[in-house]
Enzyme design. Structure first.
Site, PDB file in Angstrom:
ATOM      1  N   ASN A  46      -4.493  -5.402  12.643  1.00 22.91           N
ATOM      2  CA  ASN A  46      -5.935  -5.177  12.635  1.00 22.91           C
ATOM      3  C   ASN A  46      -6.683  -6.069  13.622  1.00 22.91           C
ATOM      4  OD1 ASN A  46      -6.217  -2.981  10.857  1.00 22.91           O
ATOM      5  ND2 ASN A  46      -6.047  -4.310   9.070  1.00 22.91           N
ATOM      6  N   HIS A  92      -7.027 -10.915  -1.458  1.00 23.99           N
ATOM      7  CA  HIS A  92      -6.384 -10.470  -0.215  1.00 23.99           C
ATOM      8  C   HIS A  92      -7.093 -11.139   0.953  1.00 23.99           C
ATOM      9  CE1 HIS A  92      -4.207  -8.256   2.643  1.00 23.99           C
ATOM     10  NE2 HIS A  92      -4.299  -7.042   2.161  1.00 23.99           N
ATOM     11  N   THR A  99       0.843  -1.191   0.000  1.00 22.37           N
ATOM     12  CA  THR A  99       0.000   0.000   0.000  1.00 22.37           C
ATOM     13  C   THR A  99       0.880   1.244   0.000  1.00 22.37           C
ATOM     14  OG1 THR A  99      -1.816  -1.095   1.137  1.00 22.37           O
ATOM     15  CG2 THR A  99      -1.729   1.290   1.296  1.00 22.37           C
TER      16      THR A  99
END
Length: 377
Positions: free
Chosen positions: A237, A178, A26
């Site tokens: 996360n 993903h 990213t």
């Protein structure tokens, strides 16, 4: 050195010229979700730098309120046209490129401009918030919120399929689902984020159902040119189950993926990376175990790729001993646009990653920390 790394490899219907893959990174440089000229230059540099296979940064399958507000999308013709310029350039330089298809699930934010434009709630498998997060571009820098439980997961699987249709139109050689790093597919797999009582929750087969159905939908578009990325150690996360449950869950998923009538082109498994681990209440979140040793044995028909913190010598050893068929590098590709050529020539990897300008939201000049890393002389 590097006889193994620089051997061609067939994945799906294509042959890549070497096994020095570039993992999804990213970088947050798109213009209102649309790829642009600076992104084209970035990918072209790394194709010219010798990458056998480039996996794009995470590409949003629908408009979402991500922390990375300049992440690119692939849900309309504008995106297709912009990505086509990039895939053409990569192919012209002799490399191959997959699109990594990305849905954030519960780690979007309802106040993010893109989520507001989407006009839909932040969805997750269950109404369970991830801890952490920081949306710096929203006033107050809020963290993650409690998502709305997805009424019908098949509606989101349809988004992945349409993104694959768009990826094919844009010239990508394949797609990578993903399934890592605490995003939607991973959220369905993990019992700490998925506590549904329907056919998509509860048992391991039910929690694996979303991933398997998403893969089936992608194969309807791309046939053998479909891959998946998994991060069984979790951490990032707010993901992670007990070790035994983790191995059982991912082992089952890999067994089922191996039974597909058409094998996946590759399965990318990441190992524990402290950089992606988080701490809550004084404890690290990730589930640490020998990822390759415990799970690599399940992958027999698909090509097995491994990544996270690999260095060239270790990568060479893994390939030459047959433990994996390919590797992905991340940070080393970020800082070395000519990484594969450096490895092949035995030149040092001496560029330092510019962490201050890692993401587009941190820079006024998008080239800084992106396309300004020097090649070796």
């Amino acid at each position: 050195m590097s006889a193994g790394l620089f051997t061609p490899l067939q994945i799906g219907s294509i042959t890549i010229p070497n096994r020095v893959g570039m993992s999804a990174l990213t970088r947050d440089r798109a213009t209102d979700t649309v790829p642009n000229d600076i992104m084209l230059k970035y990918y072209l540099q790394r194709a010219e730098g010798g990458s056998g296979l480039i996996v794009s940064e995470g590409v949003l399958v629908t408009r979402q309120g991500t922390e990375w507000q300049e992440a690119p999308g692939l849900w309309d013709q504008t995106h297709v046209d912009a990505w086509k310029k990039i895939t053409d350039a990569v192919h012209g330089a002799g490399s191959k490129i997959y699109a990594q298809l990305w849905h954030l699930g519960r780690v979007s934010h309802p106040d993010a401009p893109q989520q507001k434009k989407a006009g839909v709630p932040v969805y997750g498998p269950s109404a369970i918030s991830a801890r952490g997060g920081k949306f710096r571009f929203i006033e107050g820098g809020p963290g993650y919120v409690t998502p709305t439980a997805i009424p019908d997961p098949k509606t989101l699987i349809a988004l992945y399929k349409q993104a694959a249709v768009n990826a094919k139109a844009a010239g990508f050689d394949g797609v990578e689902l993903h399934g890592a790093n605490g995003y939607l597919v991973h959220q369905f797999l993990d019992s700490t984020s998925n506590q549904r009582t329907d056919e998509y929750g509860g048992s391991i087969p039910n929690r694996a159902r979303f991933a398997l159905e998403a893969i089936a939908a992608l194969q309807e578009v791309y046939g053998p040119d479909v891959a998946i990325k998994l991060s069984p150690n979790g951490g990032y996360n707010d993901m992670g189950m007990p070790v035994d449950e983790t191995i059982a869950t991912f082992g089952y998923l890999l067994e089922e993926l191996e039974k597909l009538p058409t094998p996946l082109s590759y399965i990318a498994i990441t190992r524990y990376n402290p950089f992606l681990d988080v701490e809550f209440d004084g404890k690290k979140r990730a589930t640490q175990f020998d990822t390759l040793g415990e799970l690599g044995k399940y992958v027999k028909r698909a090509k097995l790729f491994f990544n996270s913190g690999l260095q060239p010598a270790e990568a060479e050893e893994l390939i030459s001993t047959g433990k994996v068929q390919g590797v992905f590098f991340g940070m080393n590709w970020l800082a070395h646009p000519d990484l594969a050529k450096r490895i092949q020539a035995g030149k040092p990897l001496d560029n330092q990653p510019d962490f201050m300008h890692l993401y587009g939201s941190q820079v006024t000049d998008p080239a800084v920390g992106y396309t300004d890393y020097p090649a070796a002389t």
